[in-house]
Design an enzyme around this catalytic site. Structure first.
Site, short mmCIF file in Angstrom:
data_model
loop_
_atom_site.label_atom_id
_atom_site.label_comp_id
_atom_site.label_asym_id
_atom_site.label_seq_id
_atom_site.Cartn_x
_atom_site.Cartn_y
_atom_site.Cartn_z
N GLY A 11 10.40 -14.08 1.51
CA GLY A 11 10.09 -15.46 1.17
C GLY A 11 9.24 -16.21 2.18
N ASP A 26 0.87 -1.18 0.00
CA ASP A 26 0.00 0.00 0.00
C ASP A 26 0.91 1.23 0.00
OD1 ASP A 26 -2.02 1.82 0.15
OD2 ASP A 26 -2.77 1.21 2.12
N LYS A 27 1.40 1.56 -1.18
CA LYS A 27 2.42 2.60 -1.31
C LYS A 27 1.91 3.99 -0.97
CE LYS A 27 5.55 0.50 -4.70
NZ LYS A 27 6.91 0.80 -4.28
N SER A 55 16.16 -0.34 -1.76
CA SER A 55 15.42 -0.66 -2.97
C SER A 55 16.39 -0.71 -4.15
CB SER A 55 14.34 0.39 -3.23
OG SER A 55 13.83 0.20 -4.54
N TYR A 81 4.88 -10.09 1.92
CA TYR A 81 4.35 -9.44 0.72
C TYR A 81 4.03 -10.51 -0.33
CZ TYR A 81 3.66 -6.02 -3.04
OH TYR A 81 3.13 -5.27 -4.06
N SER A 82 5.06 -11.09 -0.97
CA SER A 82 4.81 -12.04 -2.07
C SER A 82 3.93 -13.22 -1.63
CB SER A 82 6.13 -12.58 -2.62
OG SER A 82 6.96 -11.53 -3.03
N ASN A 114 9.91 -6.97 -9.32
CA ASN A 114 9.30 -5.64 -9.54
C ASN A 114 10.38 -4.60 -9.77
OD1 ASN A 114 9.26 -3.24 -7.40
ND2 ASN A 114 9.62 -5.15 -6.29
N GLY A 150 10.20 1.36 -8.86
CA GLY A 150 11.02 2.58 -8.81
C GLY A 150 10.44 3.65 -7.90
C1 FMN Z 1 5.78 -4.92 -5.93
C2 FMN Z 1 6.67 -4.68 -4.76
C3 FMN Z 1 6.90 -3.37 -4.31
C4 FMN Z 1 7.76 -3.14 -3.23
N1 FMN Z 1 7.96 -1.86 -2.79
C5 FMN Z 1 8.78 -1.64 -1.72
C6 FMN Z 1 8.98 -0.32 -1.22
O1 FMN Z 1 8.39 0.66 -1.69
N2 FMN Z 1 9.86 -0.15 -0.18
C7 FMN Z 1 10.53 -1.22 0.39
O2 FMN Z 1 11.33 -1.03 1.32
N3 FMN Z 1 10.31 -2.48 -0.04
C8 FMN Z 1 9.46 -2.70 -1.06
N4 FMN Z 1 9.24 -3.99 -1.49
C9 FMN Z 1 9.96 -5.12 -0.82
C10 FMN Z 1 9.08 -5.82 0.22
O3 FMN Z 1 8.70 -4.93 1.26
C11 FMN Z 1 9.83 -7.03 0.84
O4 FMN Z 1 10.98 -6.55 1.50
C12 FMN Z 1 10.25 -8.04 -0.22
O5 FMN Z 1 9.25 -8.20 -1.19
C13 FMN Z 1 10.57 -9.40 0.39
O6 FMN Z 1 9.44 -9.96 1.02
P1 FMN Z 1 8.51 -11.08 0.30
O7 FMN Z 1 9.42 -12.17 -0.20
O8 FMN Z 1 7.54 -11.52 1.37
O9 FMN Z 1 7.82 -10.39 -0.83
C14 FMN Z 1 8.39 -4.24 -2.57
C15 FMN Z 1 8.14 -5.56 -3.02
C16 FMN Z 1 7.30 -5.79 -4.08
C17 FMN Z 1 7.05 -7.21 -4.54
#
Ligand code: FMN
Length: 342
Positions: free
Chosen positions: A291, A59-60, A169, A312-313, A105, A108
Site C-alpha cells: 500500500g 517482472d516474474k 502467496s 508494486y500497486s 490478482n 497463481g
Molecule cells: C499482479 C501481482 C503479482 C504478484 N506476484 C507476486 C509473486 O510472484 N510473489 C510474491 O511474493 N508477491 C507477489 N505479489 C505481491 C507483491 O510483491 C506485494 O507484496 C503486494 O502487492 C503488496 O504491495 P503493493 O500494495 O505495493 O502492491 C504480486 C502482486 C501483484 C499485484
C-alpha cells in the site's frame, strides 16, 4: 508527466495487457523519469544505493531487468519463479479497483521455470542489486516444498544478491500453511544448511529473506519472528497480498478471488511490520511492502521498523515518479533523524 499522459490509455486496457505493455515501455519511461537522489542503506549484509525496491510479481520472468533498473530502484525483487515452468491460473487473473487504488490478482505463480529465468537474468547488463522471489510448483506437495526452494536457490546462486522464500502467496493452494510453526522451522533449517554448502562452493554469500502474509494474528507473527531468528534468516518481507476484502467490498471487482494489494492493504501490512519490529528489535532487517502510494507511505514503513521498502500497486496508479518521491521522503526522514540525534 509521461505516465500521466499514458495512464488513461493504460487504464482502458485489460489489466494484464496494460501491465505487459507498461513493462515494454518502461525503458522509455526511464529516459523521462527523474533519477532519485542517493540514499545508501546497509542491510542483510548488502549495500543498497537507496531503500526503495521493486516488489515481486512485476517482472516474474526477469525479462525487463535493464529497463526497470533505469527507473532508479535501489534493488529489484524479480520472480516469483518456480523450479519447473507452470502456466498459472487462466485469464483474466488481474483486476484493478481504481476507486480504491487497489488490485486483486490470482496469477497463481505463472513461471517460465528457473532455467529459463536464469538465462533471462544472465542477458541483463545492469549491475542493480537483484533479489529473486522463489516458490514451489503447484503440483509439489508441501512435504516436498523444501526441495523446490533448494532447487531454485542452487540455480540462482551465482546470479543474485538475495533470495526471498515466498510462503505467502494466496494463489497457490496450501502454500501459506508453510508459515505454520513445524513446516516453517523445517523449511528454514533446510535452506540454512543448503545455503552454507552453496556459500562454501561459490565463495560468496546470498542473503535469505522470508516473505509473509498480512493475514496472521500477532501471536503467529511473533512465532515467525522467533523461527526466523533461530534459523538466522537475513531479512523478512512484510507483506504479501491479503485475502481480506475490507475497503473494496462495495466496488466492481471487489468480489474477485485472489490477493488484494494497494491502498487498502497499507495499514494491515504496517501493523505486521510493527509487531515484527517489536519482536526482533533490529536483529533481522525488515522490508516493508503493502500500500505504498506516496513518499509519506514509504516513510511510515520506515517509522514502523523497516530498513527497506518495496512498491508494486503504487507504480500502477502513480507511475515511475513514485520511486523518486519515496527515495526523497526516506532521505528527508534520515536527515531529520540525524540532525535530531546531534
Ligand atoms: C499482479 C501481482 C503479482 C504478484 N506476484 C507476486 C509473486 O510472484 N510473489 C510474491 O511474493 N508477491 C507477489 N505479489 C505481491 C507483491 O510483491 C506485494 O507484496 C503486494 O502487492 C503488496 O504491495 P503493493 O500494495 O505495493 O502492491 C504480486 C502482486 C501483484 C499485484
Amino acid at each position: 508527466m509521461f505516465y500521466s499522459l499514458a495512464r488513461p490509455l493504460l487504464l482502458a486496457l485489460d489489466p494484464e495487457t496494460a501491465h505487459n505493455l507498461t513493462l515494454k515501455l518502461s525503458g522509455l519511461a526511464a529516459l523521462l523519469a527523474a533519477r532519485p537522489p542517493a540514499c545508501p542503506v546497509r542491510a542483510m549484509g548488502l549495500e543498497f544505493p537507496n531503500p526503495v525496491g521493486m516488489a515481486a510479481g512485476l517482472d516474474k520472468h526477469a525479462e525487463h531487468v535493464d529497463a526497470l533498473a533505469a527507473l532508479g530502484f535501489g534493488f529489484l525483487e524479480l520472480g516469483g519463479v518456480t523450479p519447473r515452468p507452470q502456466p498459472g491460473n487462466p485469464r483474466p487473473r488481474m483486476f484493478r479497483i481504481p476507486e480504491a487504488n487497489a488490485i486483486i490478482n490470482r496469477y497463481g505463480l505463472n513461471s517460465v521455470g528457473v532455467d529459463r529465468f536464469v538465462e533471462n537474468l544472465k542477458s541483463a547488463k545492469s549491475r542493480t542489486l537483484i533479489g529473486v522471489n522463489i516458490g514451489k510448483n503447484k503440483d509439489t506437495p508441501n512435504e516436498n516444498a523444501a526441495d523446490d526452494y533448494e532447487a531454485c536457490l542452487e540455480k540462482l546462486y551465482p546470479h543474485v544478491q538475495y533470495v526471498t522464500l515466498n510462503v505467502s502467496s494466496p494463489n497457490t493452494e496450501g502454500l501459506r500453511d508453510l508459515q505454520d510453526a513445524a513446516p516453517l522451522a523445517s523449511l528454514l533449517a533446510r535452506i540454512r544448511r543448503k545455503n552454507e554448502r552453496l556459500r562454501d562452493r561459490h565463495g560468496r554469500n546470498v542473503a535469505i529473506a522470508l516473505k509473509i502474509a498480512p493475514d496472521l494474528d500477532d501471536q503467529q507473527i511473533r512465532a515467525i519472528a522467533d523461527a526466523a531468528r533461530r534459523e538466522r534468516v537475513d531479512g523478512i518481507v512484510a507483506t504479501n497480498t491479503t485475502v481480506s476484502r475490507a475497503g473494496v467490498e462495495h466496488y466492481a471487482n471487489g468480489f474477485q478471488t485472489g490477493g488484494l494489494s494497494g491502498a487498502p492493504l497499507r495499514e494491515r501490512s504496517t501493523h505486521v511490520l510493527r509487531i515484527l519490529s517489536q519482536a526482533l528489535r533490529n536483529e533481522i532487517p525488515l522490508i516493508g511492502v503493502g500500500g505504498i502510494l506516496s513518499g509519506a507511505d514509504a516513510a511510515e514503513k520506515l517509522d514502523a521498523g523497516a530498513a527497506l521498502v518495496q512498491v508494486y500497486s503504487g507504480l500502477v496508479y502513480r507511475g515511475p515518479e513514485l520511486v523518486s518521491e519515496c527515495v526523497s521522503a526516506c532521505l528527508a526522514r534520515s536527515r531529520t533523524a540525524s540532525s535530531a540525534s546531534r
